[in-house]
Design a protein around this motif. Structure first.
Motif, PDB file in Angstrom:
ATOM      1  N   ASN A   4       0.829  -1.211   0.000  1.00  0.00           N
ATOM      2  CA  ASN A   4       0.000   0.000   0.000  1.00  0.00           C
ATOM      3  C   ASN A   4       0.862   1.259   0.000  1.00  0.00           C
ATOM      4  OD1 ASN A   4      -2.315  -1.525  -0.027  1.00  0.00           O
ATOM      5  ND2 ASN A   4      -2.664  -1.382   2.173  1.00  0.00           N
ATOM      6  N   ALA A   5       1.940   1.244   0.773  1.00  0.00           N
ATOM      7  CA  ALA A   5       2.835   2.407   0.822  1.00  0.00           C
ATOM      8  C   ALA A   5       3.500   2.624  -0.543  1.00  0.00           C
ATOM      9  CB  ALA A   5       3.891   2.218   1.906  1.00  0.00           C
ATOM     10  N   LEU A   6       3.932   1.543  -1.182  1.00  0.00           N
ATOM     11  CA  LEU A   6       4.550   1.645  -2.509  1.00  0.00           C
ATOM     12  C   LEU A   6       3.534   2.157  -3.532  1.00  0.00           C
ATOM     13  CD1 LEU A   6       6.885   1.199  -4.472  1.00  0.00           C
ATOM     14  CD2 LEU A   6       6.168  -1.203  -4.662  1.00  0.00           C
ATOM     15  N   THR A   7       2.311   1.687  -3.448  1.00  0.00           N
ATOM     16  CA  THR A   7       1.258   2.159  -4.356  1.00  0.00           C
ATOM     17  C   THR A   7       1.019   3.644  -4.167  1.00  0.00           C
ATOM     18  OG1 THR A   7       0.213  -0.033  -4.325  1.00  0.00           O
ATOM     19  CG2 THR A   7      -1.155   1.817  -5.052  1.00  0.00           C
ATOM     20  N   ARG A   8       0.946   4.100  -2.911  1.00  0.00           N
ATOM     21  CA  ARG A   8       0.751   5.540  -2.642  1.00  0.00           C
ATOM     22  C   ARG A   8       1.911   6.373  -3.192  1.00  0.00           C
ATOM     23  NH1 ARG A   8      -1.666   3.725   1.943  1.00  0.00           N
ATOM     24  NH2 ARG A   8       0.229   3.732   3.187  1.00  0.00           N
ATOM     25  N   ARG A   9       3.153   5.915  -2.958  1.00  0.00           N
ATOM     26  CA  ARG A   9       4.324   6.658  -3.463  1.00  0.00           C
ATOM     27  C   ARG A   9       4.331   6.715  -4.986  1.00  0.00           C
ATOM     28  NH1 ARG A   9       6.922   3.565   0.430  1.00  0.00           N
ATOM     29  NH2 ARG A   9       7.941   2.289  -1.162  1.00  0.00           N
ATOM     30  N   THR A  10       3.972   5.609  -5.616  1.00  0.00           N
ATOM     31  CA  THR A  10       3.938   5.570  -7.083  1.00  0.00           C
ATOM     32  C   THR A  10       2.860   6.506  -7.612  1.00  0.00           C
ATOM     33  OG1 THR A  10       4.710   3.277  -7.010  1.00  0.00           O
ATOM     34  CG2 THR A  10       3.772   4.051  -9.094  1.00  0.00           C
ATOM     35  N   ASN A  11       1.697   6.486  -6.969  1.00  0.00           N
ATOM     36  CA  ASN A  11       0.618   7.385  -7.357  1.00  0.00           C
ATOM     37  C   ASN A  11       1.027   8.842  -7.149  1.00  0.00           C
ATOM     38  OD1 ASN A  11      -2.133   7.828  -8.238  1.00  0.00           O
ATOM     39  ND2 ASN A  11      -2.540   8.489  -6.146  1.00  0.00           N
ATOM     40  N   ASP A  12       1.692   9.126  -6.043  1.00  0.00           N
ATOM     41  CA  ASP A  12       2.177  10.488  -5.787  1.00  0.00           C
ATOM     42  C   ASP A  12       3.163  10.929  -6.864  1.00  0.00           C
ATOM     43  OD1 ASP A  12       0.624  10.555  -3.506  1.00  0.00           O
ATOM     44  OD2 ASP A  12       2.303  10.262  -2.111  1.00  0.00           O
ATOM     45  N   SER A  13       4.002  10.010  -7.319  1.00  0.00           N
ATOM     46  CA  SER A  13       4.961  10.330  -8.394  1.00  0.00           C
ATOM     47  C   SER A  13       4.237  10.677  -9.693  1.00  0.00           C
ATOM     48  CB  SER A  13       5.906   9.146  -8.643  1.00  0.00           C
ATOM     49  OG  SER A  13       6.708   8.910  -7.531  1.00  0.00           O
ATOM     50  N   ALA A  14       3.208   9.902 -10.011  1.00  0.00           N
ATOM     51  CA  ALA A  14       2.429  10.181 -11.233  1.00  0.00           C
ATOM     52  C   ALA A  14       1.774  11.554 -11.135  1.00  0.00           C
ATOM     53  CB  ALA A  14       1.374   9.091 -11.448  1.00  0.00           C
ATOM     54  N   TRP A  15       1.218  11.877  -9.967  1.00  0.00           N
ATOM     55  CA  TRP A  15       0.574  13.175  -9.795  1.00  0.00           C
ATOM     56  C   TRP A  15       1.579  14.320  -9.799  1.00  0.00           C
ATOM     57  CZ3 TRP A  15      -4.036  14.605 -10.894  1.00  0.00           C
ATOM     58  CH2 TRP A  15      -5.063  13.666 -10.905  1.00  0.00           C
ATOM     59  N   ALA A  16       2.783  14.077  -9.322  1.00  0.00           N
ATOM     60  CA  ALA A  16       3.820  15.119  -9.353  1.00  0.00           C
ATOM     61  C   ALA A  16       4.150  15.493 -10.791  1.00  0.00           C
ATOM     62  CB  ALA A  16       5.071  14.645  -8.616  1.00  0.00           C
ATOM     63  N   VAL A  17       4.236  14.500 -11.660  1.00  0.00           N
ATOM     64  CA  VAL A  17       4.490  14.781 -13.078  1.00  0.00           C
ATOM     65  C   VAL A  17       3.295  15.519 -13.673  1.00  0.00           C
ATOM     66  CG1 VAL A  17       4.929  13.767 -15.352  1.00  0.00           C
ATOM     67  CG2 VAL A  17       6.033  12.795 -13.328  1.00  0.00           C
TER      68      VAL A  17
END
Length: 182
Positions: free
Chosen positions: A90-103
């Protein structure tokens, strides 16, 4: 839609290796590719040539986001994750999603700057109408030149803003828990 297909033509007229002329305003465009794979159709001419810097920059953001989104999709599809790994997953999914939103935020800022610095170009209305959030539309609409505001897309943006404003005013007047009367 960035372009209109000429009267009497349909998207079905786009065949392998056939170039179909399209137009938007005073621009003439060409499409080349397979109608079954629209994502691979190459577009040239008109607005794509005169605004190449915009499209090249936008492609950089899309290319940067693609592997992140692919990884996120993969994470979201994983099933039967052992209980001991769920928190980490879940933490990895959140970080990955945050990365997509940062872009995506960088892309939005780029679009906002582009519209602000090209306020007299009708193409900026296209970006606002089809590529920007309601908030950005409202903030940037007023920076457009009068000619751009009076274009078809400029008027559509103004209508979108007016509809959003009306909706928000109506939403503010709603009260939860107040009995309905006839």
């Amino acid at each position: 839609v960035l372009f209109e297909i000429p009267q009497g033509e349909t998207i079905n007229d786009v065949k392998d290796d056939k170039i179909l002329p399209l137009c938007t305003g005073d621009y003439t465009l060409s499409l080349k590719g397979d109608k079954g794979h629209l994502e691979n159709i190459s577009i040239s001419g008109g607005v794509y040539d005169s605004h190449r810097d915009y499209f090249d920059s936008l492609k950089k953001y899309t290319d940067e986001r693609a592997p992140i989104r692919k990884r996120l999709d993969s994470l979201m599809k994983e099933k039967n994750i052992p209980l001991v790994l769920r928190s980490e997953h879940n933490a990895l999914t959140r970080r990955t999603n945050d990365s997509a939103w940062a872009v995506r935020r960088k892309e939005s800022l780029f679009q906002d700057r582009y519209v602000s610095s090209h306020s007299d170009d009708t193409f900026s209305a296209y970006i606002l109408h089809y590529g920007c959030s309601s908030k950005a539309k409202k903030e940037l609409y007023h920076s457009l030149s009068d000619d751009v505001k009076n274009s078809t897309l400029g008027r559509a943006i103004k209508e979108d803003i007016d509809v959003d404003d009306s909706f928000n005013k109506g939403k503010e007047s709603l009260r939860v828990g107040i009995p309905f009367t006839d």
